[in-house]
Design a protein around this motif. Structure first.
Motif, PDB file in Angstrom:
ATOM      1  N   THR A 192      54.263  19.402  55.146  1.00 12.30           N
ATOM      2  CA  THR A 192      53.046  18.648  54.846  1.00 12.30           C
ATOM      3  C   THR A 192      52.385  18.126  56.113  1.00 12.30           C
ATOM      4  O   THR A 192      51.167  18.216  56.282  1.00 12.30           O
ATOM      5  N   ASP A 221      52.319  13.833  48.970  1.00 12.96           N
ATOM      6  CA  ASP A 221      51.476  13.808  50.177  1.00 12.96           C
ATOM      7  C   ASP A 221      50.756  15.141  50.362  1.00 12.96           C
ATOM      8  O   ASP A 221      49.597  15.177  50.794  1.00 12.96           O
ATOM      9  N   GLU A 224      47.908  15.244  47.997  1.00 12.37           N
ATOM     10  CA  GLU A 224      46.806  14.412  48.503  1.00 12.37           C
ATOM     11  C   GLU A 224      45.949  15.193  49.497  1.00 12.37           C
ATOM     12  O   GLU A 224      44.714  15.044  49.529  1.00 12.37           O
TER      13      GLU A 224
END
Length: 347
Positions: A192, A221, A224
């Motif tokens: 990520t 994450d 997102e």
């Protein structure tokens, strides 16, 4: 003339471009970059070698790649083959072409290999999308898979090298960049964070895509980032393999069917236009009709409509090959059914 023949995955495609650029000044040379994911893949590689020699009798044929690593003797026994190089030796192929060699086979222990080829390629001939390798190897041991024994343990390309490679390809006119690896989501220190770094440092990148993603490794994450950055292409391909929890356990996968469904729902909430693809194996050892139907149900429940479906193929040397086998005709029939199901799901 140099000719590169590539079998298998995106990693091989990327490495074949490296070979093509490194060896562009050679003549009468054929490199076969092999795949070992199934016994059938190896058979096709050997069949191609015979065809290439018939069509190019004066050319030297070098075998490398995953099948060379795990089944070197099978290729070394072929009269058409001049040299067999393992995946570690592939990176130094020029050295072996320019020296006197006493053995037809040069294969080292792949688990002693803790590096990667840092060569920066300038393009992908005949492609609009460019692949960028972010890691090599795999630390997991799925029971059907021989790849860790062909590629070694997980090792990651430094982030700055990846960013330099992407910038080079963008400067060459590529608009679509696909991050790929043997187990890309296991990138260290963080998949990520790597994606975030790429997006922040290269805001001019038109489209960022991903190869096969491990559902067990996708975190909130990452989702997102999907929501935040519109240049992430909203199509995601997952390595799912089965929709039945017991079969997944016997495969030694790290996700459940519920994990997949929840993941797809979360991504759709972040990017409503998202679509999903997935790899599935039909007829894995011990799979019952009911367990197969759980896979069919998963495809509909998660809304997966780009299916890569394979009837299970025994891979010698793997634990799954020793399990009670499903008849071959049943595997093929289930694969046909699953492909048809995928066609009924709208984008």
């Amino acid at each position: 003339m140099i000719k590169i023949v590539t079998f298998g995955c995106r990693i091989n495609a990327y490495e074949s471009e490296i070979l093509k650029e490194k060896l562009k000044n050679y003549d009468n040379l054929i490199i076969v970059n092999t795949c070992a994911v199934t016994a059938e893949a190896e058979r096709q590689c050997r069949q191609m070698v015979r065809k290439l020699k018939r069509e190019n009798p004066e050319s030297k044929i070098i075998i490398t790649g995953c099948s060379a690593q795990v089944s070197a003797d099978k290729f070394a026994q072929m009269s058409e083959v001049d040299l067999v190089l393992g995946n570690k030796e592939k990176r130094d192929i020029e050295k072996y072409l320019n020296m006197e060699i006493s053995s037809k086979t040069i294969i080292s222990n792949i688990f002693d290999y803790d590096s990667y080829d840092s060569y920066i390629i300038t393009g992908f001939e005949g492609r609009q999308r460019a692949f960028v390798q972010i890691q090599q190897g795999c630390n997991h041991r799925c029971t059907y898979c021989i790849v860790p024994y062909a590629r070694g343990n997980n090792r990651s390309v430094p982030a700055q090298d990846i960013i330099n490679q992407i910038r080079t390809l963008i400067n060459e006119g590529f608009k679509e960049i696909c991050l790929t690896g043997v187990d890309a989501c296991s990138y260290q220190p963080s998949f990520t964070e790597l994606v975030k770094q790429i997006l922040q440092q290269i805001p001019e990148l038109p489209y960022l895509q991903f190869g096969s993603l491990d559902p067990a490794a996708i975190d909130d994450d990452f989702i997102e980032l999907i929501k935040q950055y519109p240049n992430i292409t909203p199509h995601f391909h997952f390595s799912i393999q089965s929709g039945d929890n017991l079969i997944l356990k016997r495969m030694k996968r790290r996700h459940t069917r519920e994990d997949v469904i929840n993941l797809c729902h979360k991504i759709r909430q972040a990017r409503p236009q998202s679509s999903f693809g997935a790899d599935f194996i039909c007829g894995f050892p011990t799979e019952t009709d009911e367990q197969f139907q759980n896979t069919v149900k998963l495809v509909h429940e998660a809304g997966i409509n780009k299916l890569h479906v394979f009837p299970y193929s025994e891979r010698p040397g793997t634990p799954a090959s020793l399990m009670p086998q499903v008849p071959v005709d049943v595997r093929k029939h289930r694969a046909q059914i699953l492909r048809q199901q995928g066609e009924t799901i709208d984008d």
